[in-house]
Motif scaffolding. Structure first.
Motif, PDB file in Angstrom:
ATOM      1  N   UNK A 160       0.821  -1.057   0.064  1.00 19.96           N
ATOM      2  CA  UNK A 160      -0.192  -0.112  -0.002  1.00 19.96           C
ATOM      3  C   UNK A 160       0.919   1.368   0.155  1.00 19.96           C
ATOM      4  N   UNK A 161       1.848   1.125   0.952  1.00 18.80           N
ATOM      5  CA  UNK A 161       2.666   2.456   0.922  1.00 18.80           C
ATOM      6  C   UNK A 161       3.423   2.750  -0.281  1.00 18.80           C
ATOM      7  N   UNK A 162       3.937   1.628  -0.909  1.00 19.92           N
ATOM      8  CA  UNK A 162       4.795   1.728  -2.058  1.00 19.92           C
ATOM      9  C   UNK A 162       3.724   2.285  -3.223  1.00 19.92           C
ATOM     10  N   UNK A 163       2.505   2.211  -3.246  1.00 13.95           N
ATOM     11  CA  UNK A 163       1.446   2.503  -4.409  1.00 13.95           C
ATOM     12  C   UNK A 163       1.244   4.195  -3.945  1.00 13.95           C
ATOM     13  N   UNK A 164       1.676   4.722  -2.916  1.00 13.01           N
ATOM     14  CA  UNK A 164       1.145   6.048  -2.615  1.00 13.01           C
ATOM     15  C   UNK A 164       2.351   6.808  -3.348  1.00 13.01           C
ATOM     16  N   UNK A 165       1.809   7.586  -4.444  1.00 12.75           N
ATOM     17  CA  UNK A 165       2.910   8.378  -5.322  1.00 12.75           C
ATOM     18  C   UNK A 165       3.582   9.401  -4.240  1.00 12.75           C
ATOM     19  N   UNK A 166       2.624  10.120  -3.696  1.00 13.14           N
ATOM     20  CA  UNK A 166       3.090  11.381  -2.807  1.00 13.14           C
ATOM     21  C   UNK A 166       4.406  11.106  -1.886  1.00 13.14           C
ATOM     22  N   UNK A 167       4.281   9.718  -1.446  1.00  9.10           N
ATOM     23  CA  UNK A 167       5.346   9.118  -0.442  1.00  9.10           C
ATOM     24  C   UNK A 167       6.838   8.893  -1.215  1.00  9.10           C
ATOM     25  N   UNK A 168       6.520   8.491  -2.519  1.00  8.51           N
ATOM     26  CA  UNK A 168       7.839   8.100  -3.148  1.00  8.51           C
ATOM     27  C   UNK A 168       8.614   7.045  -2.658  1.00  8.51           C
ATOM     28  N   UNK A 169       8.048   5.924  -2.104  1.00  7.30           N
ATOM     29  CA  UNK A 169       8.731   4.718  -1.438  1.00  7.30           C
ATOM     30  C   UNK A 169       9.290   3.987  -2.492  1.00  7.30           C
ATOM     31  N   UNK A 170      10.573   3.843  -2.148  1.00  7.89           N
ATOM     32  CA  UNK A 170      11.356   2.872  -2.872  1.00  7.89           C
ATOM     33  C   UNK A 170      12.151   1.804  -1.988  1.00  7.89           C
ATOM     34  N   UNK A 171      12.527   0.744  -2.521  1.00 11.44           N
ATOM     35  CA  UNK A 171      13.463  -0.245  -1.923  1.00 11.44           C
ATOM     36  C   UNK A 171      14.607   0.393  -1.040  1.00 11.44           C
ATOM     37  N   UNK A 172      14.846   0.058   0.056  1.00  5.75           N
ATOM     38  CA  UNK A 172      16.021   0.391   0.940  1.00  5.75           C
ATOM     39  C   UNK A 172      17.278   0.637   0.075  1.00  5.75           C
ATOM     40  N   UNK A 173      17.379  -0.276  -0.963  1.00  2.82           N
ATOM     41  CA  UNK A 173      18.735  -0.164  -1.636  1.00  2.82           C
ATOM     42  C   UNK A 173      18.748   1.018  -2.448  1.00  2.82           C
ATOM     43  N   UNK A 174      17.821   1.807  -2.638  1.00  3.33           N
ATOM     44  CA  UNK A 174      17.760   2.871  -3.635  1.00  3.33           C
ATOM     45  C   UNK A 174      18.246   3.870  -2.723  1.00  3.33           C
ATOM     46  N   UNK A 175      19.141   4.563  -2.882  1.00  5.25           N
ATOM     47  CA  UNK A 175      19.872   5.648  -1.922  1.00  5.25           C
ATOM     48  C   UNK A 175      19.010   7.016  -2.215  1.00  5.25           C
ATOM     49  N   UNK A 176      19.000   7.488  -1.051  1.00  5.20           N
ATOM     50  CA  UNK A 176      18.507   8.945  -1.113  1.00  5.20           C
ATOM     51  C   UNK A 176      17.039   9.105  -1.473  1.00  5.20           C
ATOM     52  N   UNK A 177      16.487   7.795  -1.683  1.00  3.38           N
ATOM     53  CA  UNK A 177      14.971   7.844  -1.900  1.00  3.38           C
ATOM     54  C   UNK A 177      14.293   7.645  -0.370  1.00  3.38           C
TER      55      UNK A 177
END
Ligand SMILES: [Cu+2]
Length: 851
Positions: A149-166
């Motif tokens: 659910x969180x990953x689908x919320x565009x305004x949060x811009x959630x990425x896997x932890x491996x993507x730095x600075x996201x």
């Protein structure tokens, strides 16, 4: 293998006869004995060998025939042994049965394994109160669903932890329902509260980087999220986040290490942290609280990378300073070497090469000449004891388990409760009831803090709040036979793992076991003509819920102990490796030498618990019973004119939150009691529970110390506040760093100084101990002496001690020349057999210990 040699050892009463018996499975060899005196047989059986099992008992005329066999069954092949008393009980029982039934041959069945034997389990389950899952931790699928659910919320811009600075999801765990809703549901058949999750998101990539805390629901299919209403603010500066800046500081330092400096480090310590293959140094980070400075400082301290790091310091540290607040950029501030601070690496290199400083000369730890292992490690060394290997006592359940676990709900005798693990703040127990009556709504660990000190930057800045590293998420891998008895029930926890962006179930995170303390809970022996000659006693059997949390070097053991008299104990023990530093003369106020060139640094362990008692409902009062001197004349004292001092007590009802602040004072002894004023016993006394502690500890730093900025709870031994959903906790995962503006500050709970009479009350209890390490802390701090306990004790709550109904009691009465025993139908024989110690099949199971 030993044979039972009764005849040869006892003389002529028995005839020995060798025979061979063939079973279905294996051929076994046996010795057969015959005699005509059953008591003699029994006394001889007392010498039974641990390697012998009684299989057949028969009566031949007046003679008791006993056949002992050496087995080659499963238990034998797995190397397990029968304890003598089980063997005895089984054989004796079979023998008596044989005698009573006058049967020619009785074959005793193989007894079931105690690990699985639970004859009354179904009835325990059936007797469970309505099982509430309000406090049940999130399942793997619920965690995945929230993450999705969180990953689908565009305004949060959630990425896997491996993507730095996201933006990343840092934690997902159960959001406990508001108490009012939970109580309405449980007690008044109200609507079931919606199941929700609490999440922390880190957003380092925003122009002003922050962490945010949300509630996500409803589960299992989330449709909404909102800022956590239990927090005063929903965003926290990212620089307060536990992982902030650590990677950047390391990267910057490694950029700065020149080959020249690396060579000096290697020359000084026989090891280095750049391009090392075997002899490596490890850099442990210590980030400072914002209470001390606007810009973050990270101290990277060098230790030998060996078993175990924290007792192998080299006295080298690099101080990395943030270039600008919130920048996430670090630069080298200074360097600490041999007890001195140098402003730059180049300055140090120049002075070193000019031979104008005292050079360290150490070598990578190796075993001493007469030893096989390094000093400080956990390996066996010295003169072993016992001289000859011999197993110690163990505990088993001769009649199966006397408790049941359903999900995270436990039923034990009259007790029932729910347990869970907060990934951030550790173990919690909810809705504790005795005979269906709620006594405690919540007991939860809030924070574990350690305040170190030293004449070096590492210990100087080591002010730890372990929830920053995740208390619950470091509970896993309890080992049967050492951490908990082998007969314990080992329970997993499921949590969100940042590293894998999803759920993980960690085995052996809790253990639950019934334990015989070996101490009478009560007893009395009477031996006079007036009172009679009798004895009554009940052993203090308890149910223990345990978890052990490892915070890198330290291991904390947390126990919830349920006694059969209605008492609960909340126990903490510390063990594990101490944190240490290189010895130099400046360190003498801060520790003793515990190794060559090593001092164990002084520190203070502080632990905070939230205890929400509900005694006969939620409208509770808190009062102290103050012990005071009563001095007056009494007519029977001499002439009646002189006064006499006696101890007495006075009720001291606490009206407001500030009124109730406890600073423990030895000069004013008191009881702390909690009760509902409207519920009295038949004598008109309030039915109460008493809070007691042997673990109160004094925070000696002054109240305005920077160290205490986000640890205000540690100033008090106990606070009592009116319960509010928004005053959920006394600490947070940010408390190690947010001293500048604490996210959670318990002093704010006191500001409105609310009335606490006939209110729902929460008790915030701080316990702990000062620790000045000594040589015996090597290899690990012993748990004995490193403990703190809070007790919740019934106080005029029951009409009499509830153990009067316990079948665990026995009574002995002298009747003429014999003793009459009453044990209330409790079976005297073992009805199951404990397996051998689990070393081979469970303890060493990799997936349980190192998942
Ligand atoms: Cu300690």
């Amino acid at each position: 293998m030993k044979y039972l040699r009764l005849a040869s050892e006892s003389g002529s009463d028995f005839d020995e006869e060798r025979s061979s018996v063939t079973s279905d499975r294996e051929r076994t060899r046996a010795h057969t004995f015959a005699g005509n005196n059953r008591s003699q047989v029994r006394s001889l059986l007392n010498r039974c060998s641990l390697r012998t099992t009684i299989l057949f008992v028969s009566l031949v005329g007046n003679a008791t025939l006993i056949t002992t066999m050496l087995l080659t069954d499963d238990s034998r092949t797995t190397g397990t042994l029968l304890p003598c008393d089980t063997e005895m009980a089984a054989s004796e029982g079979a023998m008596l049965e044989a005698a009573e039934n006058k049967r020619a041959t009785v074959s005793s069945k193989k007894l079931p394994d105690c690990e699985t034997y639970s004859p009354n389990l179904e009835s325990y389950r059936a007797s469970n109160n309505k099982y509430e899952d309000l406090f049940e931790d999130l399942s793997e699928s619920e965690i995945s669903s929230v993450f999705g659910y969180l990953s689908r919320q565009r305004e949060l811009g959630i990425q896997p932890i491996q993507v730095r600075d996201a933006s990343h999801v840092y934690s997902i765990e159960l959001h406990i329902p508001n108490k009012t809703d939970a109580i309405k549901y449980m007690d008044e058949r109200g609507l079931k509260p919606v199941r929700e999750a609490r999440v922390v998101i880190e957003r380092p990539g925003l122009p002003v980087p922050v962490s945010e805390e949300y509630v996500v629901g409803p589960l299992p299919i989330p449709r909404y999220h909102y800022a956590n209403p239990r927090r005063e603010r929903s965003t926290v500066p990212y620089r307060f986040h536990p992982t902030y800046g650590i990677r950047a500081a390391y990267m910057e330092l490694f950029r700065k290490i020149s080959p020249e400096l690396n060579a000096i480090i290697r020359e000084s310590y026989g090891a280095t942290f750049v391009k090392c293959s075997q002899n490596c140094l490890l850099l442990l980070p210590q980030r400072t609280s914002s209470a001390y400075s606007d810009s973050t400082l990270i101290v990277l301290s060098a230790y030998y990378a060996t078993d175990f790091t924290t007792v192998n310091p080299v006295g080298l540290a690099f101080l990395m300073k943030e270039t600008k607040k919130d920048s996430q950029q670090f630069e080298l501030d200074s360097m600490f070497y041999g007890g001195q601070l140098y402003k730059s690496l180049q300055e140090f290199v120049n002075l070193y090469k000019a031979n104008t400083i005292t050079k360290s000369r150490m070598s990578y730890p190796t075993p001493a000449s007469n030893q096989t292992s390094n000093a400080g490690t956990m390996n066996l060394r010295g003169r072993p004891f016992p001289v000859f290997p011999q197993a110690g006592p163990r505990e088993f359940e001769p009649d199966g388990k006397r408790y049941s676990v359903t999900g995270q709900h436990v039923q034990y005798m009259e007790w029932s409760f729910n347990f869970r693990m907060s990934a951030s703040s550790g173990p919690q127990v909810w809705d504790i009831r005795w005979a269906g009556e709620r006594i405690v709504y919540e007991i939860s660990l809030q924070e574990v803090t350690v305040i170190y000190a030293g004449a070096n930057p590492k210990m100087f800045y080591s002010h730890l709040s372990d929830s920053a590293f995740g208390l619950g998420e470091n509970a896993v891998g309890l080992v049967p036979g050492v951490d908990c008895p082998e007969h314990a029930t080992f329970l997993p926890q499921t949590l969100f793992q940042t590293d894998i962006n999803g759920p993980q179930t960690l085995p052996n995170a809790f253990c639950l076991f019934e334990h015989n303390t070996g101490l009478p809970l009560r007893r009395h022996r009477s031996a006079d003509d007036n009172n009679g000659r009798n004895y009554g006693g009940v052993v203090d059997r308890v149910l223990i819920l345990r978890t052990i949390i490892v915070e890198y070097n330290y291991d904390y053991i947390f126990d919830l102990v349920f006694h059969l008299n209605g008492a609960i104990e909340i126990k903490t023990h510390a063990t594990g490796y101490v944190m240490s530093q290189m010895y130099n003369e400046g360190e003498s106020p801060f520790g003793f030498r515990i190794h060559e060139n090593v001092i164990g640094s002084i520190h203070h362990h502080l632990i905070n618990y939230k205890i929400d008692l509900d005694i006969q409902g939620q409208a509770n009062r808190y009062e102290t019973l103050d012990f005071v001197v009563d001095e007056r004349p009494w007519p029977w004292y001499r002439t009646g004119k002189e006064t006499f001092q006696q101890i007495s007590f006075k009720h001291n009802l606490k009206h407001t939150e500030r009124d109730a602040v406890l600073f423990y004072n030895f000069s004013t002894p008191k009881y702390h009691i909690v009760y509902n004023d409207k519920v009295k016993n038949k004598f008109g006394t309030s039915k109460a529970y008493r809070i007691a502690s042997t673990g109160f500890t004094k925070q000696i730093l002054s109240d305005n110390s920077e160290v205490l900025k986000s640890r205000q709870w540690s100033k008090y031994q106990m606070l009592v506040t009116r319960r509010h959903d928004v005053e959920e906790s006394s600490s947070s995962i940010f408390s190690m760093f947010d001293g500048e503006s604490p996210y959670v500050d318990i002093d704010r709970y006191l500001q409105n100084n609310e009335n606490i009479i006939d209110q729902d009350l929460v008790f915030w209890v701080t316990v702990g101990f000062h620790h000045l390490p000594h040589t015996e802390d090597i290899p690990n701090t012993p748990t004995v002496g490193a403990d703190a306990t809070v007790s919740l004790l019934p106080y005029n709550y029951f009409p009499e001690c509830p153990t009067v109904a316990s079948r665990d009691a026995i009574r002995l009465d002298l009747k003429e020349s014999h003793i009459l025993l009453q044990d209330y139908e409790t079976p005297r024989r073992s009805r199951c057999i404990p397996k051998g110690i689990y070393y081979s099949d469970r303890m060493f199971k990799k997936s349980n210990l190192f998942p």
